[in-house]
Design an enzyme around this catalytic site. Structure first.
Site, PDB file in Angstrom:
ATOM      1  N   VAL A  15     103.882  35.595 105.913  1.00 37.30           N
ATOM      2  CA  VAL A  15     104.931  34.699 105.413  1.00 37.30           C
ATOM      3  C   VAL A  15     104.889  34.610 103.888  1.00 37.30           C
ATOM      4  CG1 VAL A  15     105.851  32.357 105.481  1.00 37.30           C
ATOM      5  CG2 VAL A  15     104.927  33.387 107.572  1.00 37.30           C
ATOM      6  N   LYS A 107     103.000  23.330 110.586  1.00 32.16           N
ATOM      7  CA  LYS A 107     103.312  22.306 111.595  1.00 32.16           C
ATOM      8  C   LYS A 107     102.082  21.536 112.058  1.00 32.16           C
ATOM      9  CE  LYS A 107     102.849  26.511 113.177  1.00 32.16           C
ATOM     10  NZ  LYS A 107     103.327  27.824 112.834  1.00 32.16           N
ATOM     11  N   GLU A 131     110.927  22.760 106.283  1.00 27.01           N
ATOM     12  CA  GLU A 131     111.893  23.365 107.213  1.00 27.01           C
ATOM     13  C   GLU A 131     111.263  24.466 108.066  1.00 27.01           C
ATOM     14  OE1 GLU A 131     115.536  22.478 107.500  1.00 27.01           O
ATOM     15  OE2 GLU A 131     114.600  23.283 109.284  1.00 27.01           O
ATOM     16  N   GLY A 136     110.958  28.109 112.888  1.00 29.35           N
ATOM     17  CA  GLY A 136     111.091  29.196 111.910  1.00 29.35           C
ATOM     18  C   GLY A 136     112.310  29.072 111.021  1.00 29.35           C
ATOM     19  N   ILE A 138     115.437  28.397 111.736  1.00 28.89           N
ATOM     20  CA  ILE A 138     116.543  27.500 112.134  1.00 28.89           C
ATOM     21  C   ILE A 138     116.498  26.233 111.274  1.00 28.89           C
ATOM     22  CG2 ILE A 138     117.554  26.135 114.006  1.00 28.89           C
ATOM     23  CD1 ILE A 138     116.205  27.993 115.992  1.00 28.89           C
ATOM     24  N   GLY A 189     103.428  40.296 114.427  1.00 29.14           N
ATOM     25  CA  GLY A 189     103.217  39.191 113.477  1.00 29.14           C
ATOM     26  C   GLY A 189     103.843  37.879 113.898  1.00 29.14           C
ATOM     27  N   GLU A 192     100.163  33.108 116.337  1.00 32.92           N
ATOM     28  CA  GLU A 192      99.261  32.375 115.440  1.00 32.92           C
ATOM     29  C   GLU A 192      97.949  33.148 115.296  1.00 32.92           C
ATOM     30  OE1 GLU A 192     100.095  29.262 113.898  1.00 32.92           O
ATOM     31  OE2 GLU A 192     101.954  30.141 114.585  1.00 32.92           O
ATOM     32  N   LYS A 207     105.237  21.230 116.772  1.00 31.90           N
ATOM     33  CA  LYS A 207     106.642  21.222 116.330  1.00 31.90           C
ATOM     34  C   LYS A 207     107.394  20.081 117.005  1.00 31.90           C
ATOM     35  CE  LYS A 207     106.372  26.211 115.613  1.00 31.90           C
ATOM     36  NZ  LYS A 207     106.500  27.526 116.239  1.00 31.90           N
TER      37      LYS A 207
HETATM   38  N1  HSE Z   1     103.350  31.547 116.364  1.00 38.24           N
HETATM   39  C1  HSE Z   1     104.591  30.919 116.106  1.00 38.24           C
HETATM   40  C2  HSE Z   1     105.588  31.389 117.137  1.00 38.24           C
HETATM   41  C3  HSE Z   1     105.065  31.249 114.711  1.00 38.24           C
HETATM   42  O1  HSE Z   1     105.273  32.299 117.903  1.00 38.24           O
HETATM   43  O2  HSE Z   1     106.668  30.855 117.203  1.00 38.24           O
HETATM   44  C4  HSE Z   1     105.859  30.191 114.068  1.00 38.24           C
HETATM   45  O3  HSE Z   1     105.311  28.930 114.179  1.00 38.24           O
END
Ligand code: HSE
Length: 437
Positions: A15, A107, A131, A136, A138, A189, A192, A207
């Site tokens: 990121v 998060k 955000e 992600g 959105i 990618g 986590e 989240k």
């Molecule tokens: N590991 C998270 C997912 C990435 O798969 O959505 C974003 O938080």
């Protein structure tokens, strides 16, 4: 033109590198939009020598993210380190203490320490934007925090983890194993650092905790979330769901009930025809139901470098555009002192339909015993079928039950009873059904 906005980026993984690249590639466009340039003035990561496919040599290097956070050469500290403690927490605190705006995609940090950090941001009169922390790319935080003022939210739910949705989608479409799908998600990618956070639902829970606070104006209560991941979902569940007109999604759901707020994360059956059931792969979706607006559903890429960078850069651009006295509102939509205490609804009171898959010994009276346990718990059945998808043998059969609306307590009582009756060959599988348009 105003002075440049000076950004410090801590964490140059997938990121962080994407954020640096977007800020560089889109520099001219961002300057036109914001009325000032945005420059990456400082960076911090573990390994200075690593090639990240982006040139950050113009920025000052910091081995220690806390030093970057405190540095008076930046206006905004972008935290992309991850984790709810350690360097992430200390550096965000240090940046806020130093009077710097903060942008984070973290998060876990917000779910655990969001109130403390929001209080600090308020005290220092700086922005804390996040955000990218939920769904992600959105723009759900902005939508809920700014665009839905005056709405009373009744339910917020969504597909909040790209890795899980990717796995469930491929398991259904290709009939391949959970492990194989997880490996691909990691390679791409999405997952986590510790993928159990994805598959056991913690990432979704973090989240959801943030969305719940925004939805209901309540204090964040990440520890009060009922949690079940997807590692127990089998091809048998996916096939049975499909035959019954459902699809399995890992949902985070927060509902305002008469007894409090219900927060839960679990594999969920949603009608195949519903909009949320059409959300495939790494795509996320968030549905919000309110009194004024009705139902809103936003969907888009929920994981991966570019999607997350899009949200981070949007947050940085908001800071570049903000002027003292014209900044965006409080971190969680209202000042910390206005957030109400969180009142938890007990999971046992959850009301809804249930899918129950039982593997039973093939002998006379089993159906009758199951039906009796259901009746004894006041559960009305929509269907009960002996289901054969090729895995049954002469000695054991699969029975699928779908209930009308009932309660969690009733289902647990009935399933405990069936287990005690001794007819089961395997652990019962219980999956909640969620209403979705
Ligand atoms: N590991 C998270 C997912 C990435 O798969 O959505 C974003 O938080």
């Amino acid at each position: 033109m105003s002075e440049a906005l000076r950004v410090g980026i801590a964490g140059l993984g997938t990121v962080g590198a994407s954020v640096a690249r977007v800020l560089s590639d889109k520099a001219a466009e961002l300057t036109r939009q914001c009325g000032r340039t945005i420059v990456v003035a400082g960076v911090s990561a573990r390994d200075k020598s690593r090639d990240r496919g982006v040139d950050v040599s113009g920025a000052q290097w910091f081995d220690d993210p806390i030093e970057l956070a405190k540095w008076d050469g930046i206006d905004v500290f972008v935290e992309l380190i991850g984790g709810d403690e350690g360097a992430a927490r200390s550096s965000v605190k240090a940046a806020l203490e130093a009077g710097h705006h903060v942008v984070t995609a973290n998060k876990a940090l917000l779910a655990k320490h969001g109130l403390e950090l929001a209080g600090l941001a308020e005290k220092k009169g700086v922005l804390l934007n996040y955000e990218a922390a939920v769904a992600g790319g959105i723009p759900i935080i902005k939508t809920m925090r700014e665009a839905m003022a005056g709405n009373t939210v009744t339910r917020v739910f969504g597909i909040l983890n790209g890795t899980c949705n990717y796995i469930l989608t491929r398991m259904e479409a290709e009939g391949i194993s959970f492990e194989e799908c997880l490996k691909d998600a990691q390679r791409l990618g999405y997952a986590e650092a510790d993928p159990t956070f994805d598959i056991e639902g913690q990432d979704t829970a973090h989240k959801l905790a943030i969305l719940t606070s925004l939805a209901f104006g309540s204090k964040i209560a990440a520890d009060d979330i009922y949690l079940e991941g997807i590692s127990n979902i089998t091809q048998a569940d996916i096939r049975a769901a499909s035959e019954l007109g459902y699809r399995i999604k890992l949902l985070g759901v927060a509902v305002r009930t008469e007894t409090g707020i219900e927060q839960r994360v679990h594999p969920t059956m949603v009608p195949t025809a519903s909009v949320i059931a059409q959300v495939h792969g790494v795509t996320n979706a968030v549905a919000v139901e309110t009194d004024i607006l009705g139902e809103l559903l936003l969907s888009g890429p929920g994981a991966g470098g570019n999607a997350t960078a899009s949200a981070v850069v949007g947050d940085v651009a908001d800071i570049a555009k903000s002027r003292p006295g014209f900044q965006h509102g409080p971190v969680f939509g209202r000042p910390v002192k206005e957030l109400s205490p969180y009142k938890k609804a007990r999971m046992r009171s959850h009301a809804g339909g249930y899918f129950i898959r039982l593997t039973v010994h093939d002998r006379i009276g089993v159906f009758a015993a199951i039906a009796k346990r259901m009746a004894d718990s006041d559960i009305s059945l929509e269907s009960i079928v002996q289901h054969s998808d090729g895995t049954d043998t002469a000695a054991q059969k699969t029975v699928i039950l779908v209930t009308h609306e009932t309660t969690e307590a009733a289902v647990r009582k009935a399933v405990d009873g069936i287990t005690k009756d001794g007819h089961l060959v395997d652990k019962p599988q219980v999956i909640r059904i969620e209403r979705a348009a």
